[in-house]
Structures are given as C-alpha cells and as structure tokens.
Enzyme design. Structure first.
Site: not given
Length: 430
Positions: A154, A398, A401
């Site tokens: 990802s 998060d 990312h």
C-alpha cells in the site's frame, strides 16, 4: 502482568518509534553486594529480548554509498546527489489539490478531514543542485507509448496515487481495469498512449496466508526463491517497473527456499532458525532482481528499487495509542538514526549495487534506485494521523502512509529526474 512467549514475539506492523528519546536502564550504581546479580540479570534480559525483538539489537552499518545521479537542469548537466539534501520553505503551493485531482483517495485527502496544510509548503533541495518542480507534460512525453507499473504494497500504491494526481493536471486518465479488491489496477492516458499500473505484492516473492480451522490468519509462508506469480505474469506488458517491499515482513512469517522451511520471523519456535527482518527482505529483493534481469520474454527496459520509508509513531504504535502530530519537518540529526528502516535501506542499496554490476554484462534492462529514506525520515508532519477516513481503522492514527498532496510527491520528482537520464533512449530500445 508478564507476557507469554507468543505475545512477546508480536511485532509492530507499522514501524517503530523513531523520534522518541531513548531511556536508560541504569540510572545509578547498585550496592556492591548486588552488583553481580543485577549485571547477570540484565545480560539475561538482553539475550531474551534479542530473541523476541532482534531488530532492536541490529548493528547498523554505515550508509551504503550510492553514486550521485547525473541530472539535466536547463541546458547544463550537473552531477548531484538527488537523495541527500534538505527541506526548505516553499510557499508556491502544490501542483495539485483535492479539487484538481479527481483520483485522490479519501484516506489520503488529509485536508478534507481537518489537517492543517502547512506540510505542503516545503521543498526537497538535493545537495549540489536545485530540484525542479515536477513537470507533468515532460513526464508524459518521456513515457509516451510505454507502460509503467508499481509492484508493491500500500505504500507503493501511495506513490502511484501521487503520480496519478500529478499527471492528471495534463490529462485525466481512464481506469481501464480493476480486480474485485482494487489491488490490481490499470489507468490509461489516451492522448499520450501511456499506461500506469498498480500490481499488489506484499513481498515481491511468492507467499500465501496461513489458515487455522479454515480461517485466514495474518501469518505467511514466504518462498524467498520464487518471484510473485502475478508480478511475473504481467512482466510482458511492462517497460518501466518500480518495486518496493518491507512492511509485511514485520510479523510472524515462515520462510522457504527450494520448497523447504528454512526459518521464520518473530516465531521463536524450537528447532526453527529465527531470521531477522532485514535478511529476509534482502533475500527477497535479490530474488526479484535476479528474476527480472534473467527473464527472457519481458519488455522491461528500466527497473527502479524504492527504498524503505519510515513510519513516525510516537508514544506507542498504531494499536497502542501511537500518534504523529508534528507540524514541521525535523532536522537530519533528530530524524532517524539506528532504525530498522535504515538497515533495510542499506540492504536494498547493496542489492541494487550488486545487480547494477551484474547487469553490465546484460544490457537488456537498466537498474536504478529511488533512495527516499533520508528525505522522508525528516517528515513526521505529513502522515494522515487521525485526519483520514477509514471505517475499518476508526480511532487509530495512520502514521505510515502519506497525505496527498505532500512530500510523497517528491518520490515522483526523483523518478522523473532518473527518467530524464534516459530520455528518448527509452523509445529507441526494443
């Protein structure tokens, strides 16, 4: 409450705390009568901890050197190190916004969920030269008629999403393929006959999830000597390939070569060799590069290895209250030293250097590196944190990312700089 053996081996899946200051076990001298016993206890503790968390005790080598990249700036050729530099203020704003990029995923649209956007006002300036802003039209001119693919997890998908946003300022792409899980996706820029692909792979090599009583668990059987089959199946279509992998190795995984179990990561099981994460990643990357170099039927002209990118959790991990609420970049000295990502980066650089030397005898495919580790280690301010929308991870930060727009766009500026080295040469091959 003491941890049992299984719990102690559980790894952090989203990176360690790279900013929190170290604590010291010994803060005073113990009375003479207890000194020996305490020292022996401490040694035993270290040995046990190194068994469960070997990455804590890596000997981190000096930075593996990468040759400076020759980039063309204006009408002059300058030799500079693209991957070693400084973040400086730049108030011109990003090339795109969440309004001008129709493909921006909601989970990276940090401004929409309340994150202050000052993190976009910084520019990466490599030592020895100025970094030009990303030029979407130039990029499309160079890759006209080609297919570029990101084979990664990802985080690699994050880079592809950035590139889509950058290029959509020139032409809106069409999504021409997606599998049911949106893991394998293909976009086409019709006016430039350019195809952009995302190929999902956790490890670059072949792997399968383990099952217990018919239920899939987050453990894998990883075959370090076999290229990921779906990646291999798509090689005939690809001219430029960007590969990366690291995050999924940070969990209990079982390692195979020649069809035989050779060890495991984070398992601490009797009669099974315990591998550290760095070694497993390096072996997998070596397999990938060897297969890409030796595969006879592909149209690959250029493969780029993107190095490890750090997570920036502070005061905990993703599932223990960790967060990333910094508002500015940090200095190089504060950013990331003696971390596992740096050891991974060094291993990746070693494999690229090795593959480049071997490719001298086989000019069918060039190999380059996108060494973003140092630059991104200084950007704890540019993760979504709590400013994202994910119904499965609600309440968690998060810090792995990267927001769009944001410093991840620099990865594609660096990609463009490397592509400019080849220019029309990409069109003249094959």
């Amino acid at each position: 409450m003491a941890m049992d053996k299984e719990a102690a081996a559980s790894p952090n899946l989203h990176g360690r705390n790279h900013i929190r200051k170290p604590t010291y076990v010994f803060t005073h001298v113990f009375p003479d009568g207890r000194t020996l016993a305490v020292m022996l206890t401490a040694v035993l503790f270290v040995l046990l901890l190194s068994t469960y968390h070997p990455e804590t005790f890596y000997h981190y080598p000096m930075q593996t050197q990468i040759s400076a990249q020759e980039v063309k700036i204006g009408h002059e050729d300058k030799l500079c190190n693209l991957f070693n530099g400084t973040w400086v203020r730049d108030f011109r704003g990003p090339i795109y916004t969440n309004i001008t990029c129709p493909t921006m995923p909601d989970s990276k649209n940090c401004g929409k969920y309340g994150k202050q956007m000052d993190y976009v006002n910084w520019k990466w300036v490599p030592h020895g030269c100025d970094m030009v802003r990303f030029e979407p039209q130039l990029f499309l001119n160079i890759v006209r008629g080609k297919t570029l693919a990101f084979a990664a997890d990802s985080i690699g998908r994050n880079q592809m999403e950035s590139l889509l946003c950058l290029l959509s300022q020139v032409e809106t792409p069409n999504k021409v393929y997606s599998d049911t899980k949106d893991k394998f996706v293909t976009w086409h820029f019709r006016s430039h006959n350019f195809t952009l692909m995302a190929l999902w792979t956790k490890f670059l090599v072949e792997a399968s999830e383990r099952e217990i009583n018919g239920t899939v668990i987050e453990m894998h059987d990883i075959h370090l000597d076999k290229l990921d089959t779906r990646l291999a199946a798509n090689l005939r279509k690809i001219n430029i390939l960007v590969i990366s992998s690291s995050r999924w190795f940070f969990r209990k995984n079982y390692l195979y070569e020649g069809g035989k179990l050779i060890g495991c990561i984070y398992c601490s099981e009797d009669a099974i060799t315990n591998f550290d994460v760095v070694t497993a990643i390096q072996r997998a990357l070596r397999t990938a590069l060897n297969n890409l170099t030796n595969y006879q039927e592909h149209e690959l002209q250029l493969t780029l290895v993107r190095t490890a990118t750090p997570a920036h959790f502070e005061n905990g991990f993703w599932n223990t209250g960790g967060y990333c609420n910094r508002t500015e970049p940090v200095g190089k000295g504060e950013a990331m030293t003696r971390t596992v990502e740096w050891a991974i980066r060094n291993a990746q650089a070693e494999e690229v250097n090795r593959a480049q030397k071997e490719s001298i005898h086989n000019r069918r495919m060039d190999i380059e590196i996108l060494d973003i580790t140092e630059a991104m280690s200084m950007r704890p301010d540019a993760h979504p944190g709590i400013h994202w929308n994910n119904k499965w991870m609600r309440g968690y930060s998060d810090c792995s990312h990267w927001c769009l727009p944001g410093p991840i766009d620099v990865w594609n500026e660096l990609l463009l700089s490397v592509l400019k080295k080849y220019g029309t040469g990409l069109h003249n091959q094959h």
